[in-house]
Motif scaffolding. Structure first.
Motif, PDB file in Angstrom:
ATOM      1  N   MET A   1      38.408  32.512  55.406  1.00  0.00           N
ATOM      2  CA  MET A   1      38.156  33.917  55.730  1.00  0.00           C
ATOM      3  C   MET A   1      36.865  34.049  56.537  1.00  0.00           C
ATOM      4  O   MET A   1      35.820  33.584  56.095  1.00  0.00           O
ATOM      5  CB  MET A   1      38.024  34.756  54.451  1.00  0.00           C
ATOM      6  N   PRO A   2      36.948  34.656  57.710  1.00  0.00           N
ATOM      7  CA  PRO A   2      35.712  34.911  58.448  1.00  0.00           C
ATOM      8  C   PRO A   2      34.909  35.994  57.720  1.00  0.00           C
ATOM      9  O   PRO A   2      35.484  36.914  57.151  1.00  0.00           O
ATOM     10  CB  PRO A   2      36.196  35.393  59.809  1.00  0.00           C
ATOM     11  N   LEU A   3      33.606  35.844  57.700  1.00  0.00           N
ATOM     12  CA  LEU A   3      32.767  36.836  57.043  1.00  0.00           C
ATOM     13  C   LEU A   3      32.561  38.031  57.961  1.00  0.00           C
ATOM     14  O   LEU A   3      32.141  37.879  59.101  1.00  0.00           O
ATOM     15  CB  LEU A   3      31.414  36.230  56.668  1.00  0.00           C
ATOM     16  N   PRO A   4      32.857  39.224  57.468  1.00  0.00           N
ATOM     17  CA  PRO A   4      32.650  40.416  58.295  1.00  0.00           C
ATOM     18  C   PRO A   4      31.167  40.731  58.424  1.00  0.00           C
ATOM     19  O   PRO A   4      30.365  40.307  57.583  1.00  0.00           O
ATOM     20  CB  PRO A   4      33.383  41.512  57.517  1.00  0.00           C
ATOM     21  N   PRO A   5      30.778  41.465  59.451  1.00  0.00           N
ATOM     22  CA  PRO A   5      29.365  41.756  59.670  1.00  0.00           C
ATOM     23  C   PRO A   5      28.791  42.763  58.672  1.00  0.00           C
ATOM     24  O   PRO A   5      27.583  42.816  58.481  1.00  0.00           O
ATOM     25  CB  PRO A   5      29.324  42.324  61.083  1.00  0.00           C
ATOM     26  N   LEU A   6      29.647  43.547  58.026  1.00  0.00           N
ATOM     27  CA  LEU A   6      29.182  44.586  57.112  1.00  0.00           C
ATOM     28  C   LEU A   6      29.593  44.260  55.675  1.00  0.00           C
ATOM     29  O   LEU A   6      30.559  43.536  55.452  1.00  0.00           O
ATOM     30  CB  LEU A   6      29.808  45.936  57.498  1.00  0.00           C
ATOM     31  N   PRO A   7      28.887  44.829  54.706  1.00  0.00           N
ATOM     32  CA  PRO A   7      29.360  44.710  53.314  1.00  0.00           C
ATOM     33  C   PRO A   7      30.771  45.305  53.212  1.00  0.00           C
ATOM     34  O   PRO A   7      31.095  46.261  53.908  1.00  0.00           O
ATOM     35  CB  PRO A   7      28.371  45.551  52.519  1.00  0.00           C
ATOM     36  N   MET A   8      31.579  44.705  52.365  1.00  0.00           N
ATOM     37  CA  MET A   8      32.957  45.146  52.276  1.00  0.00           C
ATOM     38  C   MET A   8      33.481  44.949  50.858  1.00  0.00           C
ATOM     39  O   MET A   8      33.092  44.013  50.176  1.00  0.00           O
ATOM     40  CB  MET A   8      33.815  44.339  53.238  1.00  0.00           C
ATOM     41  N   TRP A   9      34.367  45.822  50.451  1.00  0.00           N
ATOM     42  CA  TRP A   9      35.041  45.687  49.168  1.00  0.00           C
ATOM     43  C   TRP A   9      36.226  44.744  49.331  1.00  0.00           C
ATOM     44  O   TRP A   9      36.937  44.787  50.330  1.00  0.00           O
ATOM     45  CB  TRP A   9      35.514  47.047  48.666  1.00  0.00           C
ATOM     46  N   ILE A  10      36.424  43.899  48.323  1.00  0.00           N
ATOM     47  CA  ILE A  10      37.526  42.947  48.310  1.00  0.00           C
ATOM     48  C   ILE A  10      38.401  43.253  47.100  1.00  0.00           C
ATOM     49  O   ILE A  10      37.901  43.486  45.999  1.00  0.00           O
ATOM     50  CB  ILE A  10      36.997  41.502  48.259  1.00  0.00           C
ATOM     51  N   ILE A  11      39.697  43.251  47.307  1.00  0.00           N
ATOM     52  CA  ILE A  11      40.660  43.405  46.209  1.00  0.00           C
ATOM     53  C   ILE A  11      41.037  42.005  45.742  1.00  0.00           C
ATOM     54  O   ILE A  11      41.296  41.123  46.562  1.00  0.00           O
ATOM     55  CB  ILE A  11      41.917  44.157  46.680  1.00  0.00           C
ATOM     56  N   TYR A  12      41.071  41.815  44.422  1.00  0.00           N
ATOM     57  CA  TYR A  12      41.494  40.527  43.875  1.00  0.00           C
ATOM     58  C   TYR A  12      42.603  40.748  42.850  1.00  0.00           C
ATOM     59  O   TYR A  12      42.679  41.779  42.195  1.00  0.00           O
ATOM     60  CB  TYR A  12      40.316  39.762  43.251  1.00  0.00           C
ATOM     61  N   VAL A  13      43.477  39.751  42.744  1.00  0.00           N
ATOM     62  CA  VAL A  13      44.580  39.790  41.790  1.00  0.00           C
ATOM     63  C   VAL A  13      44.442  38.592  40.869  1.00  0.00           C
ATOM     64  O   VAL A  13      44.380  37.447  41.331  1.00  0.00           O
ATOM     65  CB  VAL A  13      45.955  39.750  42.498  1.00  0.00           C
ATOM     66  N   LEU A  14      44.382  38.861  39.567  1.00  0.00           N
ATOM     67  CA  LEU A  14      44.308  37.811  38.563  1.00  0.00           C
ATOM     68  C   LEU A  14      45.632  37.737  37.814  1.00  0.00           C
ATOM     69  O   LEU A  14      46.171  38.765  37.414  1.00  0.00           O
ATOM     70  CB  LEU A  14      43.199  38.112  37.553  1.00  0.00           C
ATOM     71  N   ARG A  15      46.130  36.527  37.642  1.00  0.00           N
ATOM     72  CA  ARG A  15      47.267  36.347  36.737  1.00  0.00           C
ATOM     73  C   ARG A  15      46.667  36.139  35.359  1.00  0.00           C
ATOM     74  O   ARG A  15      45.746  35.348  35.187  1.00  0.00           O
ATOM     75  CB  ARG A  15      48.121  35.149  37.133  1.00  0.00           C
ATOM     76  N   CYS A  16      47.171  36.872  34.379  1.00  0.00           N
ATOM     77  CA  CYS A  16      46.625  36.823  33.028  1.00  0.00           C
ATOM     78  C   CYS A  16      47.670  36.264  32.070  1.00  0.00           C
ATOM     79  O   CYS A  16      48.836  36.119  32.422  1.00  0.00           O
ATOM     80  CB  CYS A  16      46.205  38.225  32.582  1.00  0.00           C
ATOM     81  N   ARG A  17      47.224  35.991  30.850  1.00  0.00           N
ATOM     82  CA  ARG A  17      48.175  35.456  29.866  1.00  0.00           C
ATOM     83  C   ARG A  17      49.276  36.482  29.597  1.00  0.00           C
ATOM     84  O   ARG A  17      49.139  37.645  29.951  1.00  0.00           O
ATOM     85  CB  ARG A  17      47.465  35.030  28.586  1.00  0.00           C
ATOM     86  N   CYS A  18      50.339  36.042  29.000  1.00  0.00           N
ATOM     87  CA  CYS A  18      51.510  36.882  28.691  1.00  0.00           C
ATOM     88  C   CYS A  18      52.195  37.382  29.963  1.00  0.00           C
ATOM     89  O   CYS A  18      52.765  38.474  29.970  1.00  0.00           O
ATOM     90  CB  CYS A  18      51.129  38.052  27.780  1.00  0.00           C
ATOM     91  N   ASP A  19      52.121  36.600  31.037  1.00  0.00           N
ATOM     92  CA  ASP A  19      52.782  36.968  32.298  1.00  0.00           C
ATOM     93  C   ASP A  19      52.387  38.353  32.787  1.00  0.00           C
ATOM     94  O   ASP A  19      53.224  39.150  33.212  1.00  0.00           O
ATOM     95  CB  ASP A  19      54.301  36.869  32.163  1.00  0.00           C
ATOM     96  N   SER A  20      51.107  38.644  32.711  1.00  0.00           N
ATOM     97  CA  SER A  20      50.600  39.930  33.183  1.00  0.00           C
ATOM     98  C   SER A  20      49.651  39.694  34.363  1.00  0.00           C
ATOM     99  O   SER A  20      49.279  38.561  34.657  1.00  0.00           O
ATOM    100  CB  SER A  20      49.878  40.667  32.052  1.00  0.00           C
ATOM    101  N   PHE A  21      49.269  40.796  35.023  1.00  0.00           N
ATOM    102  CA  PHE A  21      48.390  40.722  36.183  1.00  0.00           C
ATOM    103  C   PHE A  21      47.329  41.806  36.073  1.00  0.00           C
ATOM    104  O   PHE A  21      47.584  42.889  35.563  1.00  0.00           O
ATOM    105  CB  PHE A  21      49.180  40.944  37.484  1.00  0.00           C
TER     106      PHE A  21
END
Length: 124
Positions: A14-34
């Motif tokens: 991922m290229p780093l953008p010049p400005l601060p930015m929000w990132i969305i992340y997805v975690l896989r959790c136990r019990c087949d949840s996210f």
């Protein structure tokens, strides 16, 4: 916690953008949840806030959802292309809706992080 090879490659390339930015992340959790969340990244060690936020989820100091369903893998990250938290939160909610369409109520995050439907429907 395992960071998937896909995410390792995503982060590395991922290229780093010049400005601060929000990132969305997805975690896989136990019990087949996210769990889907956001983190604001900026500065020299750009991804450090993202890793700190994920670490909080792992040790039980993050969202209520991840206290019940421990994260086991970082599945996905994406730039929001905005420095505005309100916009990022809206995009996070859209991501949650996208995942809920695919996986049902096994998804937490955004305005759904404390959804009673999940805990009632999937009481493990």
């Amino acid at each position: 916690m395992i960071i998937s090879d896909v995410c390792k490659n995503q982060i590395t390339n991922m290229p780093l953008p010049p400005l601060p930015m929000w990132i969305i992340y997805v975690l896989r959790c136990r019990c087949d949840s996210f769990y889907i969340g956001i983190a604001k990244c900026s500065g020299k060690d750009y991804f450090a806030p993202l890793y700190r936020r994920i670490e909080k989820h792992i040790i039980g100091k993050g969202a209520g959802f991840t206290k019940l369903y421990t994260p086991v893998e970082l599945m996905e990250i994406q730039y929001t292309n905005t420095p505005e938290q309100g916009v990022a939160m809206g995009l996070e909610t859209y991501k949650v809706i996208e995942y809920r369409r695919k996986y049902g109520h096994r998804v937490g995050g955004g305005s759904y992080q404390n959804s009673p439907k999940f805990t009632k429907s999937y009481n493990y």
